[in-house]
Design a protein around this motif. Structure first.
Motif, PDB file in Angstrom:
ATOM      1  N   ASP A  23       0.873  -1.177   0.000  1.00  0.00           N
ATOM      2  CA  ASP A  23       0.000   0.000   0.000  1.00  0.00           C
ATOM      3  C   ASP A  23       0.908   1.223   0.000  1.00  0.00           C
ATOM      4  O   ASP A  23       1.465   1.592   1.036  1.00  0.00           O
ATOM      5  CB  ASP A  23      -0.903  -0.002   1.236  1.00  0.00           C
ATOM      6  N   VAL A  24       1.083   1.829  -1.171  1.00  0.00           N
ATOM      7  CA  VAL A  24       2.035   2.940  -1.263  1.00  0.00           C
ATOM      8  C   VAL A  24       1.352   4.297  -1.080  1.00  0.00           C
ATOM      9  O   VAL A  24       1.945   5.329  -1.379  1.00  0.00           O
ATOM     10  CB  VAL A  24       2.839   2.908  -2.584  1.00  0.00           C
ATOM     11  N   ARG A  25       0.120   4.295  -0.558  1.00  0.00           N
ATOM     12  CA  ARG A  25      -0.537   5.580  -0.325  1.00  0.00           C
ATOM     13  C   ARG A  25       0.242   6.517   0.603  1.00  0.00           C
ATOM     14  O   ARG A  25       0.229   7.731   0.384  1.00  0.00           O
ATOM     15  CB  ARG A  25      -1.968   5.367   0.209  1.00  0.00           C
ATOM     16  N   PRO A  26       0.954   5.976   1.641  1.00  0.00           N
ATOM     17  CA  PRO A  26       1.728   6.908   2.478  1.00  0.00           C
ATOM     18  C   PRO A  26       2.740   7.710   1.660  1.00  0.00           C
ATOM     19  O   PRO A  26       3.123   8.810   2.047  1.00  0.00           O
ATOM     20  CB  PRO A  26       2.439   5.983   3.478  1.00  0.00           C
ATOM     21  N   LEU A  74       2.530   7.976  -2.090  1.00  0.00           N
ATOM     22  CA  LEU A  74       1.990   8.553  -3.325  1.00  0.00           C
ATOM     23  C   LEU A  74       0.592   9.136  -3.181  1.00  0.00           C
ATOM     24  O   LEU A  74       0.033   9.640  -4.151  1.00  0.00           O
ATOM     25  CB  LEU A  74       1.962   7.485  -4.428  1.00  0.00           C
ATOM     26  N   GLY A  75      -0.006   9.059  -2.018  1.00  0.00           N
ATOM     27  CA  GLY A  75      -1.384   9.520  -1.892  1.00  0.00           C
ATOM     28  C   GLY A  75      -2.332   8.581  -2.630  1.00  0.00           C
ATOM     29  O   GLY A  75      -2.119   7.367  -2.658  1.00  0.00           O
ATOM     30  N   GLU A  76      -3.347   9.147  -3.259  1.00  0.00           N
ATOM     31  CA  GLU A  76      -4.358   8.284  -3.889  1.00  0.00           C
ATOM     32  C   GLU A  76      -3.985   7.869  -5.315  1.00  0.00           C
ATOM     33  O   GLU A  76      -4.733   7.159  -5.975  1.00  0.00           O
ATOM     34  CB  GLU A  76      -5.717   9.001  -3.902  1.00  0.00           C
ATOM     35  N   ASP A  77      -2.820   8.333  -5.789  1.00  0.00           N
ATOM     36  CA  ASP A  77      -2.422   8.068  -7.165  1.00  0.00           C
ATOM     37  C   ASP A  77      -1.776   6.680  -7.289  1.00  0.00           C
ATOM     38  O   ASP A  77      -0.639   6.533  -7.729  1.00  0.00           O
ATOM     39  CB  ASP A  77      -1.439   9.152  -7.625  1.00  0.00           C
ATOM     40  N   GLU A 102      -9.022 -14.455  -8.623  1.00  0.00           N
ATOM     41  CA  GLU A 102      -7.892 -14.027  -9.466  1.00  0.00           C
ATOM     42  C   GLU A 102      -7.974 -12.526  -9.720  1.00  0.00           C
ATOM     43  O   GLU A 102      -9.035 -12.012 -10.074  1.00  0.00           O
ATOM     44  CB  GLU A 102      -7.929 -14.770 -10.815  1.00  0.00           C
ATOM     45  N   ARG A 103      -6.846 -11.847  -9.546  1.00  0.00           N
ATOM     46  CA  ARG A 103      -6.796 -10.399  -9.793  1.00  0.00           C
ATOM     47  C   ARG A 103      -5.581 -10.096 -10.667  1.00  0.00           C
ATOM     48  O   ARG A 103      -4.624 -10.873 -10.696  1.00  0.00           O
ATOM     49  CB  ARG A 103      -6.652  -9.622  -8.468  1.00  0.00           C
ATOM     50  N   SER A 104      -5.636  -8.974 -11.348  1.00  0.00           N
ATOM     51  CA  SER A 104      -4.489  -8.553 -12.149  1.00  0.00           C
ATOM     52  C   SER A 104      -4.296  -7.052 -11.962  1.00  0.00           C
ATOM     53  O   SER A 104      -5.262  -6.297 -11.955  1.00  0.00           O
ATOM     54  CB  SER A 104      -4.743  -8.877 -13.621  1.00  0.00           C
ATOM     55  N   TYR A 105      -3.061  -6.636 -11.758  1.00  0.00           N
ATOM     56  CA  TYR A 105      -2.761  -5.218 -11.556  1.00  0.00           C
ATOM     57  C   TYR A 105      -1.652  -4.802 -12.506  1.00  0.00           C
ATOM     58  O   TYR A 105      -0.707  -5.555 -12.733  1.00  0.00           O
ATOM     59  CB  TYR A 105      -2.275  -4.953 -10.128  1.00  0.00           C
ATOM     60  N   GLU A 106      -1.776  -3.594 -13.043  1.00  0.00           N
ATOM     61  CA  GLU A 106      -0.666  -2.998 -13.777  1.00  0.00           C
ATOM     62  C   GLU A 106      -0.126  -1.859 -12.941  1.00  0.00           C
ATOM     63  O   GLU A 106      -0.859  -0.966 -12.544  1.00  0.00           O
ATOM     64  CB  GLU A 106      -1.140  -2.495 -15.153  1.00  0.00           C
ATOM     65  N   CYS A 107       1.163  -1.917 -12.655  1.00  0.00           N
ATOM     66  CA  CYS A 107       1.768  -0.932 -11.763  1.00  0.00           C
ATOM     67  C   CYS A 107       3.036  -0.386 -12.387  1.00  0.00           C
ATOM     68  O   CYS A 107       3.664  -1.034 -13.220  1.00  0.00           O
ATOM     69  CB  CYS A 107       2.129  -1.567 -10.415  1.00  0.00           C
ATOM     70  N   GLU A 108       3.421   0.804 -11.953  1.00  0.00           N
ATOM     71  CA  GLU A 108       4.678   1.370 -12.449  1.00  0.00           C
ATOM     72  C   GLU A 108       5.370   2.136 -11.349  1.00  0.00           C
ATOM     73  O   GLU A 108       4.799   2.396 -10.285  1.00  0.00           O
ATOM     74  CB  GLU A 108       4.412   2.274 -13.651  1.00  0.00           C
TER      75      GLU A 108
END
Lengths: 167, 173
Positions: free
Chosen positions: A63-66, A68-71, A123-129
């Motif tokens: 959880d990278v909200r700390p 990046l916020g909500e982005d 099953e889930r799929s995420y695209e992240c960068e």
């Protein structure tokens, strides 16, 4: 909920290969709650893997909200995660809750597609960068017994990397 | 323990690091920060050592390696002060067609904004007809990364080089 204690290097338990999760029951849900709380309590607070709390199962929470916020995707529970695709390379400095007082330059893919199951086994799929993709790759390494120390490179090698693309 | 800065230079060949560090080990020295690399055809070592007695005994321990490998060695005693150095917060990468003045131009612009160079590595490569110069600087910019970006803008044109400015942040996962 409880904050679990974190194994730190050179504890050999950090080098074990974690086992896939096959049972999605209440025990798993309780553990995921505890693991999430442990993550938020940590100095980075953006990612954790089950092997770090002495549970050798293929479970990652990010959880990278700390940072990046909500982005970003917010809280992601990734069970039995696999990298389906990756693209680009970037150097970044990483530290780890299991390796206190040390940071190092590590090359990671810039963009990833990760497939995983959620806490109920769907099953889930995420695209992240970027930062989020880096966090996931860092945590997934724990499932195979790798720390960022295994991936350190010299600055000269950072510089002369060549872009590689793989689908 | 006292501290000294040890400099070693010799024609590159296998075994220099092993011979020097083994000699230091037998003289009860311990190694701190170290930079060991090949520059041109030479191998160079610069490292901080802690030594228990006098520098003479360190020199004596190194002597067989110096003679056997034809090394030049220099020892400077340094005061063991606490680390006051800032941690690097900025990485500047520079590359372009090699020509005189790139380093002077870039570091001059950095010095003007109080940038402290902590680590600089550079390499001339490419072919003889088209020499390429590559440099990576890590350092501390007191005014932050944006000040560095602004400072290097005129250089891109003047020196005809590519200059990247990147923050150095450690992400703890």
């Amino acid at each position: 909920m409880a904050v679990l204690s974190i194994l730190t290097y050179p504890d050999p338990r950090l080098q074990r290969k974690a086992e896939p999760v096959s049972v999605f029951d209440d025990d798993l849900h309780h553990f995921i709650d505890d693991l999430t709380e442990t993550m938020y309590a940590g100095p980075g607070g953006v990612g954790i893997a089950a092997p770090q709390v002495d549970r050798p199962q293929r479970i990652v929470i990010v959880d990278v909200r700390p940072k990046l916020g909500e982005d970003c995707h917010g809280l992601m529970v990734l069970i039995n995660p696999e990298l389906a695709a990756w693209e680009g390379m970037a150097v970044g400095r990483e530290g780890c809750m299991s390796v206190p007082d040390f940071t190092g330059n590590v090359i990671r893919a810039e963009r990833i597609q990760v497939q995983a199951q959620d806490a109920s086994g769907r099953e889930r799929s995420y695209e992240c960068e970027g930062f989020e993709a880096r966090a996931i790759q860092h945590e997934m390494d724990h499932l195979d017994g790798f720390l960022f120390l295994d991936r350190l490179v010299s600055r000269k090698i950072d510089l002369f990397r060549r872009k590689q693309y793989q689908k | 323990m006292s501290q000294a800065l040890l400099t070693v230079i010799g024609e590159d060949r296998p075994g220099i690091v092993a011979a020097v560090t083994q000699a230091l080990f037998t003289a009860d020295c311990s190694i701190g920060d170290a930079s060991m690399m090949r520059l041109g055809g030479y191998f160079t070592i610069m490292q901080v050592i802690d030594y228990p007695r006098d520098l003479g005994s360190v020199e004596m321990a190194l002597d067989p390696a110096i003679k056997r490998l034809n090394l030049r060695v220099h020892l400077d005693p340094i005061s063991s002060v606490a680390l006051t150095a800032d941690m690097p917060n900025t990485r500047v990468t520079v590359y372009g067609a090699d020509h005189p003045g790139i380093v002077a131009g870039v570091t001059g612009a950095l010095a003007a904004i109080g940038f402290n160079v902590i680590d600089l590595e550079s390499e001339s490569s490419g072919s003889a007809e088209r020499p390429l110069y590559v440099m990576v600087i890590q350092g501390y910019a007191p005014e932050g990364v944006e000040s560095v970006r602004k400072a290097v803008v005129p250089l891109r044109e003047r020196e005809g080089v590519e200059i990247g400015v990147h923050p150095i942040e450690a992400a703890v996962f």
